[in-house]
Each structure stands twice: as structure tokens, then as C-alpha cells.
Design a protein around this motif. Structure first.
Motif, PDB file in Angstrom:
ATOM      1  N   THR A 127      -1.126 -37.061 -65.678  1.00  0.00           N
ATOM      2  CA  THR A 127      -0.361 -35.735 -65.923  1.00  0.00           C
ATOM      3  C   THR A 127       0.659 -35.919 -67.220  1.00  0.00           C
ATOM      4  O   THR A 127       1.397 -36.569 -67.194  1.00  0.00           O
ATOM      5  CB  THR A 127       0.415 -35.281 -64.646  1.00  0.00           C
ATOM      6  OG1 THR A 127      -0.850 -34.861 -63.570  1.00  0.00           O
ATOM      7  CG2 THR A 127       0.851 -33.873 -64.896  1.00  0.00           C
TER       8      THR A 127
ATOM      9  N   ASP B 272      -7.759 -34.640 -61.099  1.00  0.00           N
ATOM     10  CA  ASP B 272      -7.696 -35.579 -62.134  1.00  0.00           C
ATOM     11  C   ASP B 272      -8.925 -35.821 -62.915  1.00  0.00           C
ATOM     12  O   ASP B 272      -9.221 -36.662 -63.587  1.00  0.00           O
ATOM     13  CB  ASP B 272      -7.729 -36.924 -61.329  1.00  0.00           C
ATOM     14  CG  ASP B 272      -9.207 -37.215 -60.415  1.00  0.00           C
ATOM     15  OD1 ASP B 272      -9.959 -36.143 -60.487  1.00  0.00           O
ATOM     16  OD2 ASP B 272      -9.344 -38.233 -60.263  1.00  0.00           O
TER      17      ASP B 272
ATOM     18  N   ASP C 130      -0.822 -27.279 -63.548  1.00  0.00           N
ATOM     19  CA  ASP C 130      -2.174 -27.657 -62.740  1.00  0.00           C
ATOM     20  C   ASP C 130      -1.777 -27.888 -61.169  1.00  0.00           C
ATOM     21  O   ASP C 130      -2.396 -27.435 -60.365  1.00  0.00           O
ATOM     22  CB  ASP C 130      -2.941 -28.321 -63.513  1.00  0.00           C
ATOM     23  CG  ASP C 130      -3.459 -28.016 -64.906  1.00  0.00           C
ATOM     24  OD1 ASP C 130      -3.366 -26.600 -64.832  1.00  0.00           O
ATOM     25  OD2 ASP C 130      -3.507 -28.933 -65.514  1.00  0.00           O
ATOM     26  N   ILE C 131      -0.617 -28.828 -61.255  1.00  0.00           N
ATOM     27  CA  ILE C 131      -0.486 -29.277 -59.846  1.00  0.00           C
ATOM     28  C   ILE C 131       0.311 -28.315 -59.110  1.00  0.00           C
ATOM     29  O   ILE C 131       0.171 -28.169 -58.061  1.00  0.00           O
ATOM     30  CB  ILE C 131       0.648 -30.557 -59.777  1.00  0.00           C
ATOM     31  CG1 ILE C 131      -0.128 -31.393 -60.873  1.00  0.00           C
ATOM     32  CG2 ILE C 131       0.591 -31.300 -58.437  1.00  0.00           C
ATOM     33  CD1 ILE C 131      -1.584 -32.163 -60.542  1.00  0.00           C
TER      34      ILE C 131
ATOM     35  N   PRO D 245      -2.576 -36.012 -57.858  1.00  0.00           N
ATOM     36  CA  PRO D 245      -2.894 -35.814 -59.293  1.00  0.00           C
ATOM     37  C   PRO D 245      -3.348 -36.970 -60.021  1.00  0.00           C
ATOM     38  O   PRO D 245      -3.159 -38.267 -59.473  1.00  0.00           O
ATOM     39  CB  PRO D 245      -1.249 -35.672 -59.857  1.00  0.00           C
ATOM     40  CG  PRO D 245      -0.450 -35.190 -58.453  1.00  0.00           C
ATOM     41  CD  PRO D 245      -0.977 -36.193 -57.384  1.00  0.00           C
TER      42      PRO D 245
ATOM     43  N   ILE E 295       6.334 -32.929 -62.663  1.00  0.00           N
ATOM     44  CA  ILE E 295       5.560 -32.241 -61.768  1.00  0.00           C
ATOM     45  C   ILE E 295       6.641 -31.579 -60.715  1.00  0.00           C
ATOM     46  O   ILE E 295       6.345 -30.274 -60.481  1.00  0.00           O
ATOM     47  CB  ILE E 295       4.811 -33.023 -61.045  1.00  0.00           C
ATOM     48  CG1 ILE E 295       3.642 -33.513 -62.090  1.00  0.00           C
ATOM     49  CG2 ILE E 295       4.087 -32.533 -59.980  1.00  0.00           C
ATOM     50  CD1 ILE E 295       2.685 -34.708 -61.445  1.00  0.00           C
TER      51      ILE E 295
ATOM     52  N   TYR F 265      -5.852 -34.139 -69.939  1.00  0.00           N
ATOM     53  CA  TYR F 265      -4.623 -34.428 -69.175  1.00  0.00           C
ATOM     54  C   TYR F 265      -4.309 -33.202 -68.400  1.00  0.00           C
ATOM     55  O   TYR F 265      -4.390 -32.290 -68.883  1.00  0.00           O
ATOM     56  CB  TYR F 265      -3.622 -34.969 -69.996  1.00  0.00           C
ATOM     57  CG  TYR F 265      -3.083 -36.420 -69.998  1.00  0.00           C
ATOM     58  CD1 TYR F 265      -1.784 -36.835 -69.760  1.00  0.00           C
ATOM     59  CD2 TYR F 265      -3.997 -37.261 -70.333  1.00  0.00           C
ATOM     60  CE1 TYR F 265      -1.788 -38.319 -69.713  1.00  0.00           C
ATOM     61  CE2 TYR F 265      -3.681 -38.570 -70.234  1.00  0.00           C
ATOM     62  CZ  TYR F 265      -2.444 -39.084 -69.939  1.00  0.00           C
ATOM     63  OH  TYR F 265      -2.208 -40.407 -70.257  1.00  0.00           O
ATOM     64  N   ASN F 266      -3.647 -33.555 -67.051  1.00  0.00           N
ATOM     65  CA  ASN F 266      -3.179 -32.335 -66.514  1.00  0.00           C
ATOM     66  C   ASN F 266      -2.016 -31.701 -67.117  1.00  0.00           C
ATOM     67  O   ASN F 266      -1.287 -32.606 -67.608  1.00  0.00           O
ATOM     68  CB  ASN F 266      -2.877 -32.790 -64.945  1.00  0.00           C
ATOM     69  CG  ASN F 266      -3.983 -33.152 -64.110  1.00  0.00           C
ATOM     70  OD1 ASN F 266      -5.094 -32.301 -64.246  1.00  0.00           O
ATOM     71  ND2 ASN F 266      -3.879 -34.009 -63.073  1.00  0.00           N
ATOM     72  N   GLU F 267      -1.701 -30.510 -66.794  1.00  0.00           N
ATOM     73  CA  GLU F 267      -0.106 -30.228 -67.439  1.00  0.00           C
ATOM     74  C   GLU F 267       0.452 -30.072 -65.839  1.00  0.00           C
ATOM     75  O   GLU F 267      -0.438 -29.974 -64.681  1.00  0.00           O
ATOM     76  CB  GLU F 267      -0.403 -28.594 -67.614  1.00  0.00           C
ATOM     77  CG  GLU F 267      -1.012 -28.442 -69.071  1.00  0.00           C
ATOM     78  CD  GLU F 267      -0.058 -29.269 -70.180  1.00  0.00           C
ATOM     79  OE1 GLU F 267       0.798 -29.374 -69.974  1.00  0.00           O
ATOM     80  OE2 GLU F 267      -0.750 -29.750 -71.276  1.00  0.00           O
ATOM     81  N   PRO F 268       1.684 -30.252 -65.778  1.00  0.00           N
ATOM     82  CA  PRO F 268       2.241 -30.164 -64.511  1.00  0.00           C
ATOM     83  C   PRO F 268       2.012 -28.693 -63.970  1.00  0.00           C
ATOM     84  O   PRO F 268       1.880 -28.574 -62.658  1.00  0.00           O
ATOM     85  CB  PRO F 268       3.807 -30.374 -64.663  1.00  0.00           C
ATOM     86  CG  PRO F 268       3.766 -31.110 -65.888  1.00  0.00           C
ATOM     87  CD  PRO F 268       2.391 -30.608 -67.131  1.00  0.00           C
TER      88      PRO F 268
END
Length: 246
Positions: A188, A241, A217-218, A185, A18, A212-215
């Protein structure tokens, strides 16, 4: 003009995951970016080269978040090189699991030193060099708000502490128009928690949107809060989340 042109950002724990995505996004938005790392030197050096090859400016400094003096020295080096720190991203952290009968006081101290004390120390040091209108953003966790499984109480406590600190610091710094926010988050896709890992299906099962988040997204939320559109947002929490905590 890119929205962060002329700004300097410091991302702790920016060598991978992230943190690296945040550094890349802020650099893409025009900021000079400095990152700290504790062990992932190869990743940090690669990231600096990638940013520079894209026309940006970047600096990597080794500083373990548990070493308060090293962290403060890194802040001072960034300020000396660039003249100011406009944006601080408190990203570095550890995830230590275990039920209370398994955990030790050393586990507690290490977790709180890295996840909480370092946020306080980096923020205090950076504020000496932060102009009015700056930004302090901290990466928390959706586990600060809800604990769905046993064995993560210590981690959850350390991330929940960041909520109170964020709210208090936002009040302290309001007169200087420095915005302070925390981003939580959820799961991720990083090397610490891969989307194809053995526990990934269990984590997806808690989500309304089972992704799942991708980095990145954060990083996108960080960029918005760090930019001009985030100027009136402070003392707030943002949970990314997939609806796990809904």
C-alpha cells in the motif's frame, strides 16, 4: 442520511497512512471519529482539521499502542466524550524485519505488544462501551497468509495471530451481534512503503494486478464492513493485495 450518522468510531494509529484514510472515510460516512497517534502529532492535528472543515467531528489523542494504560485511557476518554464506541478499528502496528538469528527478544516483545497485545487490550476496553450491533475491525496483512521473502517471519507471526483472535472474538460476541473481521492489505502506497520505493518493483512482481493499493482502497472495505451492508459478515478475512496471495 449517511450510513454511519450517529455512530462513533475509534481508529488506532490514525494519524497517517491507512489509518488516516480510514478516519476520513468513516467521517465522510457520517461517523464521529477519534484517532490515536504515538508520534505523528502534526499529521493527526491536520487530519482533525480536515474532517472538521468538511463538517465532521473528530478528536486526536496521543497513545502509544505499547503503553497498555495509555491506550485504555484513550478508549475511556472517547467513551466519556461521545457516550459510546460503536466501531473500533485496530490499525496501529509496526513492521520489524530480520531473520531469526538477527532478531532479539526485545524485537519480539515490541512487535507482539504493538501488533497483538494492543489489539486485545483495545478490544477489551472498547467492548465496555460498545452497544449491541457494533463493529471491531483489525488491519492485518497479506503476509499473515503467505511469506514470500526471508526476514519477515516475526511480522507475519504477529499478523497471523490476529486471524485466530478475530475468529474467536466473533464467536464470543455473536449473541451481541457485534461483527469482528480482519482486513489484510498488501503493498500500500504510504510513507512506510511508497509505490516508488526501492523494493516496490519486487513487490509488484508478485501481483496479478500490478498496482499498489491506495490507502483509500483499504478504507473502502472498512466502510463497507462498518456499515449496514456488513451486518451478516463476521469472523472473516478480506485480502486486498492485487492477487499477490492468489
Amino acid at each position: 442520511m449517511q450510513p454511519l450518522t450517529g455512530k462513533t468510531a475509534l481508529v488506532t494509529g490514525g494519524g497517517r497512512g491507512i489509518g488516516a484514510a480510514i478516519a476520513q472515510r468513516l467521517a465522510g460516512d457520517g461517523a464521529r471519529v477519534a484517532i490515536t497517534y504515538s508520534q505523528s502529532r502534526d499529521g493527526a492535528d491536520t487530519l482533525v482539521r480536515e474532517i472538521e472543515s468538511a463538517g465532521g467531528e473528530a478528536l486526536a489523542l496521543r497513545a502509544d499502542n505499547r503503553d497498555a494504560q495509555a491506550l485504555e485511557a484513550a478508549v475511556e476518554e472517547v467513551a466519556a466524550r461521545y457516550g459510546a464506541i460503536d466501531i473500533l478499528i485496530n490499525n496501529a502496528g509496526i513492521f520489524h524485519t530480520g531473520t531469526i538469528d538477527q532478531l532479539t527478544l526485545e524485537d519480539f516483545d515490541r512487535t507482539m505488544d504493538i501488533n497483538v497485545r494492543a489489539v486485545f487490550g483495545a478490544s477489551k476496553a472498547a467492548l465496555r462501551h460498545m452497544p449491541d450491533g457494533g463493529r471491531i475491525l483489525t488491519i492485518g496483512s497479506n503476509l499473515a497468509l503467505q511469506v514470500p521473502w526471508p526476514g519477515i517471519g516475526l511480522y507475519a507471526m504477529s499478523k497471523a495471530a490476529l486471524v485466530g483472535f478475530t475468529r474467536g472474538l466473533a464467536r464470543d460476541l455473536g449473541e451481541r451481534r457485534i461483527n469482528v473481521n480482519v482486513i489484510h492489505p498488501g503493498s500500500t502506497d504510504t510513507d512506510m512503503n511508497p509505490a516508488d520505493g526501492e523494493l516496490s518493483d519486487m513487490q509488484r512482481g508478485t501481483m496479478a494486478i500490478q498496482r499498489y493499493n491506495e490507502p483509500s482502497d483499504i478504507a473502502g472495505m472498512v466502510a463497507w464492513l462498518a456499515g449496514p451492508d456488513g451486518r451478516s459478515v463476521t469472523g472473516a478475512e478480506f485480502t486486498i493485495d492485487g492477487g499477490s496471495n492468489a
